[in-house]
Design a protein around this motif. Structure first.
Motif: not given
Lengths: 344, 617
Positions: B510-517, B519-523, B528-535, B542-547
């Motif tokens: 159920g965790n999901r992600a897309i990377r293009q170039g 940019w990356k979104i992840s759910w 661990f996340g927000t139950w929503d897409w983060q960008l 690379p540490g995915e600290q700032y949505d």
């Protein structure tokens, strides 16, 4: 992360080591015991109380215990308690401990005087007769200092204990007994010896396998020599004894993390007695085999029981020893952690 | 003097004639031999030049991004470091966050949701049951690279972990490997006691050459025996001159952390310092090596992991022991890989072997042992009681134990990324990758531009071998490969097989992600996340600290649209349940972590030795 569980495991481990304290056998007729020379963390203290029952039957020999001249054709029963206090510390940067032993109890002896020279009979006892004597009270207290020479680093902290994985270790031990126990120069049977005596020992042990509760196996061998001053008033005579050479060995094994057993060996030789310059009887040559079972009842308390009997050497000096021992050990850190955990 | 015949023609003496003829013949022979020899040599050289390469595909199990020396780790990995010097390291190589999905993509070149591992077989949801792509095993819609290479004239060997099916038609032998020595399940004891991680199959299922193996050899240790077997397989068939495809799927350093006795103390006290200090050192080395750019955002210490400098020295020693075992497992694996390389050199095949090394997912930070053992009274608990109940500080690492590094050390293995195995953060899906061998240009280089995926390996190997991926295989329609071949990249002609418009997608649990170039979104499930897409901007963060969702809503939308495309393209069925759905109750909400908060004024940093001295008493 379950830090609490890890803490609990840590302290259980520390206690398991701390509780394996060393108690020197305070009466000369018994061994030091299995795992007697294992080191605890500096600051660990332990008290032990043990009860021993001896039964000795001398058919033709003269002596059993270095402190007690045993007449031929005699029987003796003794009920002895030994209280020990053993603090562990670091001395000269070596892990060490002191064991202070206070012993006491009672001894009952039945003696047939057929073979006894008249001059060695107690006052009022006719040659050829039988008599009984008893003694009770404190025996000579003693103190033993044990210092590791090799194989064990100073165990000052929990970290040191966690990193401690011994293979073989060698200690040096010195024991001194103080002649203040109950003694009556008119009696054959006494609790004290009326003389200074002591022992020098080199306890050696080898650890097999993994040094972790539930998996520990060790072979422990302690050669030692007992040395005795003269007793100037043994029924009005002067009693001298040669040194007594002793070899004690234990093969110990953990059956579970709280239960271990040991096969025990105690062999003694020497100790020729001499009264007023004349040898009396023959030297000692006796070997006892036995076993010990030790159960760690709770973190601080271990209960130990054992039995041994002579199986080789002089066959005319039968003896058996039953031992029950309670060991209570603690370390301030452990106790403080318990306080914190229980909210006190 | 010349004799004359009846026609007055001079007669050459017979002896002279024979002598001359002999010389001419000899010269002719020499000339022919020399010519033929030259021809043969050139032919041999040409044949050698045209000889198809061998492939040695080495997969570590749960190895973190920063564990290898050549990626900044302090673990001693000289063999792989040397391989990196001879080959190329890549910093943007992606895998799935868990084991079997990665393996399904590795061997088929297509997405795990197509290949049958839309979810790990052990976690298939009721609403996923029966759906194509959720078979829990490698399905018949795909064909493995092993099958294709075998059909194309390669020997195909596998040793190690399969985790892609148990039935006779699902095991390695049925999916293209001529010879195998395989653990079919996801893990278990590394020793010969053969217990499995799953209580449902308490005995770990192994196969050898397609036959179930009832009993492991006495003294078995996974990494050693997988290596022995691979060398044996190659050796037994090497004389026929066919190239080989060797797939070494090590089970190290997957938990339980087990090592041979003489390796137990290899790293004694090396991790007593605690994870905070080791993380910092790794990051510094990674920056020095150029793996991580200076100035980018690296991951905070995980908010639910205590600051190691605040732990007692004794507890640090206890926790450090686990990382010691992990490091020993990694080094042991490195040493065994070295044995394979030495063997290949001995038989003269090393220079003709393309070696690819990577990890199947991020380091393990979940408490798998607790998950497996379950609650008191459960069958899982009974299984744990019977097989891996030992936890003594000096005993762990041996048979009958189940130690894991835990989240504190997993975040070290994941430096500079966030989280670890199971998550679609970079810590779960970014893996080290080393490619070396004939045709690989740029020895010792670090390629930070290429965006690569484990699905690319099958098309790469097929292209290098000159083999085709078919539309149908044995009567079954075969899903097309989604991976992109690296051949032109490793030949040095391009820097990446992907452009900035290409994208990659993931979904597991159920965790999901897309990377293009960049940019990356992840759910992710909370916390661990927000139950929503983060960008996130992966290049800068690379540490995915700032949505950056609020700052770049359009970019987020574009990527969410790609996610929808990914779902459609691969038949993704989001599960009704997830192992992470209840995490919110078990863990606090994340807060930023600062190494020096609360501050210790005046003594900002107490050296560890001093601390031991102060507190150790």
């Amino acid at each position: 992360m379950k830090t609490g569980n890890r803490q609990a495991r840590l302290w259980a481990f520390l206690l398991a080591l701390a509780i394996i304290l060393s108690f020197s056998g305070p009466t000369l007729a018994v061994d030091d015991g299995a795992r007697a020379y294992w080191k605890g963390r500096s600051g660990t203290q332990g008290v032990s109380f043990q009860y021993l029952h001896f039964n000795v039957n001398a058919s033709d020999s003269q002596q059993f215990d270095p402190g007690a001249y045993i007449y031929p054709n005699s029987d003796a029963d003794a009920n002895i308690f030994i209280a020990t206090w053993a603090p562990h510390f670091t001395l000269f940067n070596r892990p060490s401990f002191l064991a202070v032993n206070i012993a006491g109890g009672s001894v009952d002896a039945d003696v047939n005087t057929n073979l006894i020279p008249p001059q060695y009979l107690p006052p009022g006892v006719s040659p050829g007769s039988s008599f009984s004597q008893s003694a009770s009270g404190f025996a000579d207290p003693n103190a033993q200092l044990v210092v590791n020479l090799f194989g064990t680093p100073p165990l000052r902290s929990g970290v040191d204990l966690l990193n401690y994985e011994p293979t073989w270790t060698l200690d040096a031990a010195g024991l001194l007994a103080f002649p203040i126990g109950q003694y009556n120069s008119d009696k054959l049977v006494n609790m004290g010896q009326n003389r200074w005596y002591g022992r020098i020992a080199l306890p050696f042990k080898y650890h097999f396998g993994v040094f972790d509760p539930g998996h520990m196996t060790s072979l422990e061998v302690t050669p030692s020599v007992w040395l005795f001053a003269d007793n100037g008033n043994f029924l009005g005579e002067k009693l001298k004894n040669d040194p007594m050479w002793q070899l004690e060995a234990h093969l110990t094994h953990d059956f579970t993390s709280s239960f271990f057993g040991s096969l025990d060996l105690l062999y003694r030789r020497g100790f020729q007695s001499e009264i007023n310059g004349t040898d009396v009887g023959e030297g000692l040559n006796i070997g006892n085999l036995g076993f010990t079972l030790n159960y760690q009842a709770v973190d601080n308390l271990a209960i130990r029981a054992g039995f041994s009997s002579n199986v080789f050497g002089d066959s005319d000096l039968d003896n058996s020893i039953i031992r029950i021992q309670f060991v209570y050990a603690w370390h301030p850190s452990t106790e403080n952690m318990k306080k914190l955990k229980s909210g006190h | 003097m010349q004799q004359q015949n009846q026609d007055n023609r001079p007669i050459i003496a017979r002896r002279t004639f024979l002598k001359s003829a002999s010389i001419i013949a000899l010269l002719l022979c020499l000339s022919i031999t020399s010519t033929l020899s030259g021809l043969f040599t050139r032919a041999a050289e040409a044949a050698k030049k045209n000889k198809r390469p061998n492939f040695l595909l080495i997969v570590a199990d749960d190895l973190g991004y920063s564990d290898l020396g050549s990626y900044g780790g302090e673990i001693n990995t000289p063999v792989l470091d040397n391989l990196a010097q001879k080959g190329v390291r890549y910093t943007n190589f992606y895998v799935s966050p868990t084991c079997s999905p990665t393996r399904s993509m590795l061997l088929t070149g297509t997405d795990n949701h197509v290949a049958g591992l839309g979810n790990m077989g052990e976690f298939t949801n009721p609403n996923q049951m029966g759906k194509p792509g959720y078979e829990g095993v490698l399905n018949k819609r795909v064909v493995t690279v092993a099958s294709l290479l075998r059909d194309c004239g390669y020997h195909t060997y596998m040793t190690g972990k399969w985790h892609l099916g148990y039935k006779p038609d699902e095991i390695p032998h049925a999916r293209g490997f001529e010879r195998d020595f395989s653990l079919l399940s996801g893990g278990g004891s590394h020793f010969d006691d053969q217990w499995n991680v799953e209580w449902q199959r308490p005995k770990a299922p192994y196969t050898e050459d397609g036959r179930p193996l009832e009993k492991l050899p006495k003294g078995f240790y996974s990494t050693k025996n997988y290596t022995d077997k691979m060398i044996q397989f190659i050796d037994e068939s090497r004389k026929d001159g066919k190239p080989f495809f060797a797939y070494m799927a090590f089970t190290a350093p997957h938990g339980p952390l087990h090592v041979p006795d003489d390796w137990l103390r290899r790293y004694k006290n090396r991790y007593d310092e605690g994870w905070d200090g080791i993380r910092k050192k790794r990051l510094a080395r990674m920056q020095e090596l150029g793996i991580v750019d200076k100035g980018v955002n690296t991951a905070d210490r995980l908010w639910f992991v205590p600051r190691s400098t605040a732990l007692t020295p004794a507890l640090r020693v206890m926790l450090g022991r686990k990382m010691e075992l992990y490091a020993a497992m990694v080094e042991y694996m490195d040493e065994q890989i070295g044995r394979v390389f030495e063997y290949l050199k001995e038989i003269g095949e090393y220079d003709n072997t393309v070696v690819i090394f990577f990890s199947d997912n991020g380091a393990e930070g979940n408490d798998l042992r607790a998950m497996l053992a379950g609650r008191v009274g459960s069958l899982g608990f009974l299984h744990a009681m019977n097989n891996f109940a030992e936890n003594g500080h000096n005993y762990i690492g041996r048979k009958g134990t189940y130690a894991e590094a835990g989240p504190g050390w997993a975040q070290v293995s994941s430096v500079p990324f966030r989280l670890y195995k199971g998550f679609l953060t970079e810590g779960g899906i970014r893996s080290p990758l080393i490619v070396s061998g004939p045709g690989v240009q740029g020895a010792g280089e670090l390629n930070k531009e290429a965006i690569l995926h484990v699905m690319d390996i099958t098309p790469t190997l097929l292209e290098l071998a000159g083999c085709q991926h078919p539309a149908t295989y044995k009567g079954h329609k075969v899903a097309p490969m989604q991976g992109k071949s690296w051949v032109t990249m490793i030949e040095g002609k391009i820097q990446s097989p992907r452009t900035s418009y290409d994208w990659l997608g993931w979904e597991v649990f159920g965790n999901r992600a897309i990377r293009q170039g960049d940019w990356k979104i992840s759910w992710h499930y909370r916390p661990f996340g927000t139950w929503d897409w983060q960008l996130f901007n992966i290049a800068e963060d690379p540490g995915e600290q700032y949505d950056l969702s609020d700052k770049f809503p359009e970019k987020r939308k574009v990527l969410i649209a790609l996610w929808d495309e990914y779902v459609k393209m691969n038949g993704v069925v989001l599960g009704e349940r997830s192992p992470f759905e209840a995490s919110r109750k078990a863990l606090p909400d994340p807060v930023p972590e600062f190494d020096n908060y609360p501050p210790v004024r005046g003594v900002e940093a107490i050296p560890y030795e001093k601390l031991k001295e102060l507190l150790g008493k």
